[in-house]
Design an enzyme around this catalytic site. Structure first.
Site, mmCIF file in Angstrom:
data_model
loop_
_atom_site.group_PDB
_atom_site.id
_atom_site.type_symbol
_atom_site.label_atom_id
_atom_site.label_comp_id
_atom_site.label_asym_id
_atom_site.label_seq_id
_atom_site.Cartn_x
_atom_site.Cartn_y
_atom_site.Cartn_z
ATOM 1 N N ILE A 116 -37.992 31.308 22.146
ATOM 2 C CA ILE A 116 -36.719 30.967 21.482
ATOM 3 C C ILE A 116 -36.972 30.628 20.006
ATOM 4 O O ILE A 116 -36.311 31.168 19.110
ATOM 5 C CB ILE A 116 -36.046 29.756 22.166
ATOM 6 C CG1 ILE A 116 -35.596 30.124 23.587
ATOM 7 C CG2 ILE A 116 -34.901 29.235 21.306
ATOM 8 C CD1 ILE A 116 -34.153 30.491 23.770
ATOM 9 N N VAL A 119 -37.878 33.830 18.082
ATOM 10 C CA VAL A 119 -36.768 34.733 17.788
ATOM 11 C C VAL A 119 -35.823 34.089 16.766
ATOM 12 O O VAL A 119 -35.340 34.751 15.847
ATOM 13 C CB VAL A 119 -36.008 35.101 19.082
ATOM 14 C CG1 VAL A 119 -34.688 35.805 18.769
ATOM 15 C CG2 VAL A 119 -36.868 36.002 19.964
ATOM 16 N N GLU A 120 -35.591 32.796 16.925
ATOM 17 C CA GLU A 120 -34.634 32.128 16.042
ATOM 18 C C GLU A 120 -35.111 32.043 14.596
ATOM 19 O O GLU A 120 -34.360 32.354 13.675
ATOM 20 C CB GLU A 120 -34.312 30.720 16.563
ATOM 21 C CG GLU A 120 -33.515 30.701 17.868
ATOM 22 C CD GLU A 120 -32.090 31.231 17.703
ATOM 23 O OE1 GLU A 120 -31.589 31.290 16.571
ATOM 24 O OE2 GLU A 120 -31.483 31.596 18.727
ATOM 25 N N THR A 121 -36.344 31.586 14.409
ATOM 26 C CA THR A 121 -36.777 31.291 13.018
ATOM 27 C C THR A 121 -38.212 31.700 12.700
ATOM 28 O O THR A 121 -38.728 31.299 11.661
ATOM 29 C CB THR A 121 -36.663 29.780 12.706
ATOM 30 O OG1 THR A 121 -37.551 29.051 13.585
ATOM 31 C CG2 THR A 121 -35.234 29.285 12.875
ATOM 32 N N TYR A 306 -30.263 39.651 22.907
ATOM 33 C CA TYR A 306 -30.986 38.445 22.491
ATOM 34 C C TYR A 306 -31.765 37.869 23.673
ATOM 35 O O TYR A 306 -32.950 37.564 23.562
ATOM 36 C CB TYR A 306 -29.980 37.413 21.948
ATOM 37 C CG TYR A 306 -30.581 36.053 21.706
ATOM 38 C CD1 TYR A 306 -31.142 35.730 20.480
ATOM 39 C CD2 TYR A 306 -30.603 35.090 22.714
ATOM 40 C CE1 TYR A 306 -31.717 34.483 20.269
ATOM 41 C CE2 TYR A 306 -31.171 33.842 22.510
ATOM 42 C CZ TYR A 306 -31.723 33.549 21.283
ATOM 43 O OH TYR A 306 -32.292 32.320 21.078
#
Ligand SMILES: [Ca+2]
Length: 323
Positions: A116, A119-121, A306
């Site tokens: 997570i 993928v997010e940052t 996602y």
């Protein structure tokens, strides 16, 4: 007489003309300030901050071209790269103890938390450079399609500032107002973030320990289970996919899928509620049985692409780390 008419026309233009460029003067903002005042946030301070908020066309442009409009075969290439797995390994080296504590206390696997945040940052490399205030004001007040949602997030930004002693003008994030390592929007920050290093503050922007705990807590609260996995490739499942790359629900038991001729559903999933996801892969259409855990990932971001990117990145990370 003429000047009297002229001033009347001028007055009419002021009141019926284009909406104010100063967000502090917008009726929605005045109503928001009233609601916030009832919750203990200083009304004048809210209006002063809103007077500083800027409309950003770049935010509206970004909203109109999200990456999720790509097909899976193109989308996956953004996230399933050796460099991102290597960055996960490096982040794991620094934060192994925290990640393992999150898995033990909150019941979410280390590799899923890592995926997570990856993928997010990209492990904090891309936390976003928009002022959350500007992004949320722009979308809440000048993006009618999602105005209600983002005006609510703008209100939550002020509540967050009050709750955590943060300056709403100083918080940075994505074009959609998502902040920190795990990209929490203000309402999620308020509801699901935790002070995982127990220093008295929930800091998702600069404190990776709080960020790790909060990502795990978000998934845990939404129903993550360590009792089963996330997704398994299946065959002969087309009849269960009314629309490719579309939202999922978990409503068929594994046994029902198997009885209907779907092959590949794990034996241990026969009693579970599952759905089948169809994706346009690089080698043609592919089908996946997905569990409640996959659905939980879509509570973080509604896109099934996602959720599959997180799932597969988690798999690659687990392999690399021998988890
Ligand atoms: Ca903390």
């Amino acid at each position: 007489m003429q000047s009297w008419i002229k001033s009347l026309v001028v007055a009419a233009c002021v009141f019926a003309g284009p909406v104010s460029a100063n967000y502090a003067e917008r009726p929605e903002v005045l109503a928001m300030a009233d609601r916030l005042a009832e919750q203990g946030v200083d009304r004048d301070r809210v209006l002063a901050v809103m007077g500083e908020a800027k409309r950003l066309d770049s935010v509206i442009n970004a909203m109109n071209r999200p990456a999720e409009r790509k097909q899976w075969k193109d989308y996956r290439q953004i996230f399933l790269q050796p460099a991102r797995v290597a960055a996960a390994v490096e982040f794991h080296q620094t934060h192994q103890q925290t990640l393992e504590r999150a898995e033990a206390e909150l019941g979410v696997p280390v590799e899923v938390i890592l995926a997570i945040i990856g993928v997010e940052t990209y492990y904090g490399r891309n936390k976003g450079s928009f002022r959350a205030l500007d992004a949320l004001a722009t979308l809440g007040l000048d993006y009618p399609r999602r105005a209600e949602f983002f005006l609510g997030e703008l209100e939550s930004l002020f509540l967050l500032g009050e709750a955590e002693g943060l300056d709403p003008t100083a918080l940075k994030g994505s074009y959609a107002g998502a902040m920190g390592y795990g990209q929490f929007i203000p309402s999620s920050y308020l509801a699901y973030s935790i002070d995982f290093d127990a220093d008295g503050q929930r800091d998702l922007l600069n404190n990776p320990v709080d960020a790790i705990g909060s990502v795990a807590n978000y998934l845990a609260v939404h129903g993550w289970s360590l009792d089963y996995g996330i997704a398994a490739p299946v065959q002969a499942a087309q009849q269960f996919v009314p629309e490719m790359e579309s939202r999922i629900t978990v409503e068929h038991t594994g046994k029902a899928l198997t009885d209907a001729g779907v092959t590949g559903v794990p034996a241990s999933w026969q009693a579970l509620e599952l759905d089948v996801l169809g994706l346009h892969g690089a080698s043609g259409d592919e089908f996946w049985a997905v569990t409640q855990n996959f659905y939980v990932i879509t509570r973080y971001n509604r896109s099934p692409l996602y959720a599959m990117a997180v799932t597969q990145l988690a798999g690659e990370i687990a392999e690399e780390l021998n988890l």
